[in-house]
Scaffold this active site. Structure first.
Site, PDB file in Angstrom:
ATOM      1  CB  CYS A  64      -0.974  -0.003   1.170  1.00  0.00           C
ATOM      2  SG  CYS A  64      -0.250   0.202   2.788  1.00  0.00           S
ATOM      3  N   PRO A  65       0.361   2.402  -0.299  1.00  0.00           N
ATOM      4  CG  PRO A  65      -0.967   4.053  -1.279  1.00  0.00           C
ATOM      5  CD  PRO A  65      -1.027   2.699  -0.638  1.00  0.00           C
TER       6      PRO A  65
END
Length: 155
Positions: free
Chosen positions: A9-10
């Site tokens: 995820c970011p």
């Protein structure tokens, strides 16, 4: 069945870890071996080795960031979002097992709408799949977004 997975995820702090834990727990509960690589702000944890990849029956990429698929050629590859792995790890694992048992290879994109888009073994999508994917809305229901609410408010 031996499975491998990559979550990303970011920020790579919480959601990718939760997705990895759900995939591991669900796979083990169903009697499958799984190794999950977590990619995030701190780099990659529990990295998949070439041996892990070669001996795996199927791979799952649950990511909201770009993850290289080069390592997973000529095998079953299920692609989804981190949210999908957090909320429905069982569905992703079932899809991977089903395709591996059927002897299929290629990439299957599983979305939160429940649909799946499969790329053929040559990596070319069918025209209908490509059209559907190009019109797919990312980021959830647009009618519930900030701009939609503001538009309704000022209409």
């Amino acid at each position: 069945m031996k499975l491998i997975a990559v979550t990303s995820c970011p920020t790579g702090i919480a959601h990718s870890q939760m997705a990895a834990e759900n995939l591991e727990t669900t796979a083990e509960d169903r009697g499958h071996d799984i190794k999950v690589e977590v990619q995030g702000a701190m780099g990659a944890e529990n990295e998949l080795t070439e041996t892990d990849i070669q001996t795996a029956d199927a791979a799952i990429i649950a990511a909201d960031t770009a993850v290289s698929q080069d390592r997973f050629t000529d095998m079953v590859l299920i692609k989804s979002t981190v949210k999908e792995a957090v909320n429905d790890a069982g569905g992703l694992i079932d899809q991977a097992v089903q395709q591996a048992e059927a002897g299929e290879t290629g990439v299957t994109a599983v979305g939160s709408e429940g649909g799946a888009t499969t790329e053929s073994e040559t990596g070319q999508e069918s025209a209908t799949s490509a059209t559907a994917e190009s019109t797919e809305q990312l980021g959830g229901d647009p009618s519930k977004g900030l701009f939609a609410r503001l538009k309704r408010l000022f209409s």
